[in-house]
Design a protein around this motif. Sequence first.
Motif, PDB file in Angstrom:
ATOM      1  N   ALA A 208       0.826  -1.207   0.000  1.00 54.25           N
ATOM      2  CA  ALA A 208       0.000   0.000   0.000  1.00 54.25           C
ATOM      3  C   ALA A 208       0.860   1.255   0.000  1.00 54.25           C
ATOM      4  O   ALA A 208       0.539   2.252  -0.669  1.00 54.25           O
ATOM      5  CB  ALA A 208      -0.929  -0.006   1.205  1.00 54.25           C
ATOM      6  N   ALA A 209       1.964   1.230   0.748  1.00 57.56           N
ATOM      7  CA  ALA A 209       2.856   2.391   0.803  1.00 57.56           C
ATOM      8  C   ALA A 209       3.551   2.619  -0.536  1.00 57.56           C
ATOM      9  O   ALA A 209       3.737   3.772  -0.967  1.00 57.56           O
ATOM     10  CB  ALA A 209       3.892   2.198   1.910  1.00 57.56           C
ATOM     11  N   VAL A 210       3.938   1.547  -1.218  1.00 60.77           N
ATOM     12  CA  VAL A 210       4.568   1.672  -2.536  1.00 60.77           C
ATOM     13  C   VAL A 210       3.596   2.305  -3.524  1.00 60.77           C
ATOM     14  O   VAL A 210       3.942   3.247  -4.264  1.00 60.77           O
ATOM     15  CB  VAL A 210       5.042   0.290  -3.041  1.00 60.77           C
ATOM     16  CG1 VAL A 210       5.415   0.353  -4.525  1.00 60.77           C
ATOM     17  CG2 VAL A 210       6.236  -0.193  -2.223  1.00 60.77           C
ATOM     18  N   VAL A 211       2.370   1.813  -3.547  1.00 59.41           N
ATOM     19  CA  VAL A 211       1.367   2.357  -4.470  1.00 59.41           C
ATOM     20  C   VAL A 211       1.080   3.822  -4.142  1.00 59.41           C
ATOM     21  O   VAL A 211       0.991   4.670  -5.040  1.00 59.41           O
ATOM     22  CB  VAL A 211       0.075   1.514  -4.416  1.00 59.41           C
ATOM     23  CG1 VAL A 211      -1.063   2.212  -5.160  1.00 59.41           C
ATOM     24  CG2 VAL A 211       0.330   0.136  -5.019  1.00 59.41           C
TER      25      VAL A 211
ATOM     26  N   ALA B 239      -2.088   0.764  -9.176  1.00 57.58           N
ATOM     27  CA  ALA B 239      -3.239   0.112  -8.555  1.00 57.58           C
ATOM     28  C   ALA B 239      -2.767  -1.029  -7.660  1.00 57.58           C
ATOM     29  O   ALA B 239      -1.753  -1.678  -7.935  1.00 57.58           O
ATOM     30  CB  ALA B 239      -4.194  -0.423  -9.623  1.00 57.58           C
ATOM     31  N   LEU B 240      -3.517  -1.254  -6.602  1.00 60.26           N
ATOM     32  CA  LEU B 240      -3.211  -2.319  -5.647  1.00 60.26           C
ATOM     33  C   LEU B 240      -4.246  -3.422  -5.785  1.00 60.26           C
ATOM     34  O   LEU B 240      -5.447  -3.168  -5.788  1.00 60.26           O
ATOM     35  CB  LEU B 240      -3.222  -1.763  -4.225  1.00 60.26           C
ATOM     36  CG  LEU B 240      -2.931  -2.738  -3.089  1.00 60.26           C
ATOM     37  CD1 LEU B 240      -1.521  -3.307  -3.201  1.00 60.26           C
ATOM     38  CD2 LEU B 240      -3.125  -2.054  -1.736  1.00 60.26           C
TER      39      LEU B 240
ATOM     40  N   LEU C 108     -12.919  -2.919  -5.805  1.00 58.66           N
ATOM     41  CA  LEU C 108     -11.745  -2.229  -6.336  1.00 58.66           C
ATOM     42  C   LEU C 108     -11.755  -2.329  -7.855  1.00 58.66           C
ATOM     43  O   LEU C 108     -12.524  -3.099  -8.442  1.00 58.66           O
ATOM     44  CB  LEU C 108     -10.467  -2.858  -5.769  1.00 58.66           C
ATOM     45  CG  LEU C 108     -10.340  -2.930  -4.249  1.00 58.66           C
ATOM     46  CD1 LEU C 108      -9.062  -3.647  -3.864  1.00 58.66           C
ATOM     47  CD2 LEU C 108     -10.394  -1.544  -3.629  1.00 58.66           C
ATOM     48  N   ALA C 109     -10.866  -1.561  -8.491  1.00 56.81           N
ATOM     49  CA  ALA C 109     -10.763  -1.611  -9.946  1.00 56.81           C
ATOM     50  C   ALA C 109      -9.380  -1.157 -10.378  1.00 56.81           C
ATOM     51  O   ALA C 109      -8.745  -0.340  -9.714  1.00 56.81           O
ATOM     52  CB  ALA C 109     -11.825  -0.745 -10.594  1.00 56.81           C
ATOM     53  N   VAL C 110      -8.933  -1.704 -11.507  1.00 53.73           N
ATOM     54  CA  VAL C 110      -7.684  -1.269 -12.131  1.00 53.73           C
ATOM     55  C   VAL C 110      -8.058  -0.446 -13.357  1.00 53.73           C
ATOM     56  O   VAL C 110      -8.605  -0.979 -14.325  1.00 53.73           O
ATOM     57  CB  VAL C 110      -6.807  -2.470 -12.541  1.00 53.73           C
ATOM     58  CG1 VAL C 110      -5.537  -1.985 -13.241  1.00 53.73           C
ATOM     59  CG2 VAL C 110      -6.454  -3.319 -11.319  1.00 53.73           C
ATOM     60  N   PRO C 111      -7.786   0.868 -13.340  1.00 53.29           N
ATOM     61  CA  PRO C 111      -8.159   1.723 -14.470  1.00 53.29           C
ATOM     62  C   PRO C 111      -7.420   1.321 -15.750  1.00 53.29           C
ATOM     63  O   PRO C 111      -6.334   0.725 -15.700  1.00 53.29           O
ATOM     64  CB  PRO C 111      -7.737   3.122 -14.011  1.00 53.29           C
ATOM     65  CG  PRO C 111      -7.630   3.034 -12.520  1.00 53.29           C
ATOM     66  CD  PRO C 111      -7.183   1.631 -12.231  1.00 53.29           C
ATOM     67  N   PRO C 112      -7.970   1.649 -16.909  1.00 55.31           N
ATOM     68  CA  PRO C 112      -7.318   1.276 -18.168  1.00 55.31           C
ATOM     69  C   PRO C 112      -5.970   1.955 -18.371  1.00 55.31           C
ATOM     70  O   PRO C 112      -5.111   1.435 -19.080  1.00 55.31           O
ATOM     71  CB  PRO C 112      -8.330   1.706 -19.238  1.00 55.31           C
ATOM     72  CG  PRO C 112      -9.226   2.684 -18.564  1.00 55.31           C
ATOM     73  CD  PRO C 112      -9.284   2.280 -17.132  1.00 55.31           C
TER      74      PRO C 112
ATOM     75  N   ARG D 163      -0.310   1.765 -15.320  1.00 53.59           N
ATOM     76  CA  ARG D 163       0.954   1.224 -15.837  1.00 53.59           C
ATOM     77  C   ARG D 163       1.643   0.309 -14.826  1.00 53.59           C
ATOM     78  O   ARG D 163       2.533  -0.457 -15.191  1.00 53.59           O
ATOM     79  CB  ARG D 163       1.900   2.381 -16.189  1.00 53.59           C
ATOM     80  CG  ARG D 163       1.414   3.284 -17.320  1.00 53.59           C
ATOM     81  CD  ARG D 163       1.557   2.599 -18.670  1.00 53.59           C
ATOM     82  NE  ARG D 163       2.853   1.987 -18.810  1.00 53.59           N
ATOM     83  CZ  ARG D 163       4.007   2.649 -19.047  1.00 53.59           C
ATOM     84  NH1 ARG D 163       3.996   3.980 -19.138  1.00 53.59           N
ATOM     85  NH2 ARG D 163       5.138   2.004 -19.177  1.00 53.59           N
ATOM     86  N   ILE D 164       1.285   0.414 -13.556  1.00 52.81           N
ATOM     87  CA  ILE D 164       1.901  -0.402 -12.512  1.00 52.81           C
ATOM     88  C   ILE D 164       0.811  -0.984 -11.623  1.00 52.81           C
ATOM     89  O   ILE D 164       0.005  -0.247 -11.045  1.00 52.81           O
ATOM     90  CB  ILE D 164       2.876   0.415 -11.637  1.00 52.81           C
ATOM     91  CG1 ILE D 164       4.001   1.018 -12.477  1.00 52.81           C
ATOM     92  CG2 ILE D 164       3.457  -0.452 -10.512  1.00 52.81           C
ATOM     93  CD1 ILE D 164       4.893   1.980 -11.695  1.00 52.81           C
ATOM     94  N   VAL D 165       0.782  -2.308 -11.535  1.00 50.28           N
ATOM     95  CA  VAL D 165      -0.138  -3.006 -10.632  1.00 50.28           C
ATOM     96  C   VAL D 165       0.694  -3.743  -9.593  1.00 50.28           C
ATOM     97  O   VAL D 165       1.622  -4.483  -9.942  1.00 50.28           O
ATOM     98  CB  VAL D 165      -1.032  -4.000 -11.390  1.00 50.28           C
ATOM     99  CG1 VAL D 165      -1.869  -4.830 -10.415  1.00 50.28           C
ATOM    100  CG2 VAL D 165      -1.933  -3.271 -12.367  1.00 50.28           C
TER     101      VAL D 165
END
Length: 224
Positions: A48-51, A64-65, A130-134, A137-139
């Motif tokens: 979480a801290a990295v994101v 995104a996490l 939750l969701a990963v937006p289109p 670039r980093i998950v």
Amino acid sequence: MTEQTPPPVSDLARALAAQLVQEADASAGTRVVGIAGGPGSGKSTLAAAVVATIRDRRPELAPALVPMDGFHLSQAELERRRLADRKGAPETFAPEALAAVLDEVHAPRSAPVPVPDYDRLLHEPVHGRLAVPPETRIVVVEGNWLGLDASPWLRVRERLDLLLFLDVPWEVCRERLIERRVATGRERAAAQAWVDAVDAENYWLAHDSSRRADRVLTPGNDRR
């Protein structure tokens, strides 16, 4: 979902964030990075801290996490399979569903990828919270079993561009886990019994999987 306090940012989180940004800038598409570790190792806090750090420094990367806990089997399914007393073990998750989400994240897309989250009040996964937006670039994916050398978890490992393993001594993790359970209302003796049975087994199994990591991280140090 209620607003949460931002996680503390350690020197390790800052260094990892800088590394992931550099690698994203040097590549195309979405990079999926796993942070694994035993229960109580602090992998969720680190991820979480990295994101949060990347989002603060480079918001256009839309980091995104994806927490592995969202891929727990439901409590009803655990009870049906008689696994409720082993919740957290590899067989109490749905790795095929996680692998499918990572496939969607890697593919070109114009819509967000829905991701389940784990609700610690309901003790259930909540699909699509939750969701990963289109444009992401980093998950960052975090969880105990990302490097587990067993089918079907190997499908998850194959979809990670980088796997990091957070190596924290069992004695430290044990105390954290006991205090965590006590804080949720468990009696200390019951908390210790659960940790020494279920969590200890999971810790050593996760630790054995560290050999499949690209890099092992330890507090204040790391090794490749």
